[in-house]
Scaffold this active site. Structure first.
Site, short mmCIF file in Angstrom:
data_model
loop_
_atom_site.label_atom_id
_atom_site.label_comp_id
_atom_site.label_asym_id
_atom_site.label_seq_id
_atom_site.Cartn_x
_atom_site.Cartn_y
_atom_site.Cartn_z
N LYS A 115 54.18 -5.73 7.26
CA LYS A 115 53.57 -7.07 7.31
C LYS A 115 52.64 -7.09 8.52
CE LYS A 115 52.96 -11.54 6.87
NZ LYS A 115 52.09 -12.02 5.78
N CYS A 168 42.58 -11.87 7.92
CA CYS A 168 43.59 -12.86 7.53
C CYS A 168 42.91 -14.20 7.25
CB CYS A 168 44.66 -13.04 8.60
SG CYS A 168 45.82 -14.31 8.07
C1 DHB Z 1 48.54 -13.38 5.80
C2 DHB Z 1 47.65 -13.29 4.74
C3 DHB Z 1 46.75 -12.25 4.71
O1 DHB Z 1 45.87 -12.10 3.70
C4 DHB Z 1 46.73 -11.34 5.73
O2 DHB Z 1 45.84 -10.35 5.70
C5 DHB Z 1 47.61 -11.43 6.77
C6 DHB Z 1 48.53 -12.46 6.80
C7 DHB Z 1 49.48 -14.50 5.85
O3 DHB Z 1 49.09 -15.62 5.50
O4 DHB Z 1 50.61 -14.30 6.28
#
Ligand code: DHB
Length: 316
Positions: free
Chosen positions: A45, A128
């Protein structure tokens, strides 16, 4: 048997299929499940310096056709993932750390911690879409260039960039030029389309709550967009930077489309969310079947080899 081994620098991906950051990768147990599956690697993540709870729920919604999320980067913070990697290296599969700074300086602090860690490579997330009031870093070319130059000086591990989708050839040309100048080791194409929504007609509500119901759109509906990104970037890179294809891969045949467009490694997001880690095995079998039917000795012989259709005998 067709050789199905991908490379980033001299890191070997066997097979070159893994989860997309954000799916099955927030806890050590999640990452373990990916590493114990047929995936050839895992991606974390997106981590920030400090742990985050993320946005209020509901914040993720999916159907057979697409997903929309505005998670807000819920993650356990860099120290947690560095510790987890120390234990997970026993699986002897490449581990990629996805990271994002909330401000420019945070990228540099994260890079120092990750450089010393057991992660094999770093995916710098410049895309993001879900931080309220913040623009996507990679839509500001000057800022993206500065962050990447600074990171390149600090990171000796293979360093890649996760980009958002672009809707102008000029923008793709500009960012591709920067990536070649900085000499990044891979590019992941693409993060979700940032301004999607899903509307539940019965309830007359948006499916997700944060950011006015708007979030990143991925999945099957997103695949043609990602294929266009890969095709255009590949023409600028001319084989100099490996592309990780991410967007709408649910079957072996979709992986083959990504390959023809120019990807040599592959991440699975929305479909993995829906179906779980057994999906890697299924996609792998289907892809291997296609490679064998085509009589390929290495899948890489088809990377970026999509042809134009013949102009004759076409109705439209
Ligand atoms: C999140 C969403 C994304 O597309 C990303 O690249 C990183 C984090 C999120 O909302 O957690």
């Amino acid at each position: 048997m067709t050789e199905f081994i991908g490379f980033i620098g001299d890191i070997k991906f066997h097979p070159p299929i893994m989860n997309a950051s954000g799916v099955l990768c927030t806890t050590e147990e999640d990452l373990q499940a990916v590493l114990e599956s047929r995936a050839g690697a895992c991606v974390t993540k997106t981590m920030t310096l400090e742990p985050r709870e993320g946005n209020p729920k509901p914040r993720c919604f999916w159907t057979q056709d697409f997903s929309v999320n505005s998670m807000g980067i819920p993650n356990k913070g860099v120290e947690y993932y560095v510790e987890a990697a120390r234990r997970l290296k026993k699986y002897q599969k490449p581990m990629i750390a996805s990271m994002a700074g909330l401000q420019k300086e945070e990228y540099f602090l994260l890079s120092e911690k990750l450089e010393k860690s057991d992660f094999h490579a770093i995916e710098v997330n410049l895309s993001c879409p879900n931080l309220e009031g913040k623009e996507i870093f990679a839509y500001d070319f000057q800022l993206a260039k500065e962050v990447l130059y600074q990171l390149r000086k600090r990171i000796s591990k293979p360093m890649g960039v996760k980009l958002p989708p672009y809707s102008s050839r000029y923008h793709i040309q500009e960012i591709a030029k920067i990536l070649l100048e900085v000499s990044v080791d891979f590019v992941s194409l693409s993060n979700s389309f940032p301004l999607g929504t899903a509307i539940l007609s019965e309830k007359e509500e948006t499916a997700i709550l944060p950011n006015g119901g708007i979030g990143g759109l991925g999945g099957k509906a997103f695949r043609p967009i990602v294929l266009g990104q890969i095709l255009l970037f590949q023409r600028h890179f001319k084989g100099q930077i490996p592309i990780i294809g991410v967007g709408g891969i649910e079957k072996g045949v979709h992986l083959y489309e990504h390959l023809l467009a120019g990807a040599s490694l592959f991440q699975i997001g929305t479909a993995l969310l829906r179906e779980g880690p057994f999906l890697f095995q299924k996609i792998l079998e289907e892809a291997n079947h296609i490679f064998q039917q085509k009589g390929l000795s290495s899948y890489r012989d088809k990377c970026g080899k999509v042809k134009a259709p013949s102009p004759k005998d076409q109705k439209e």
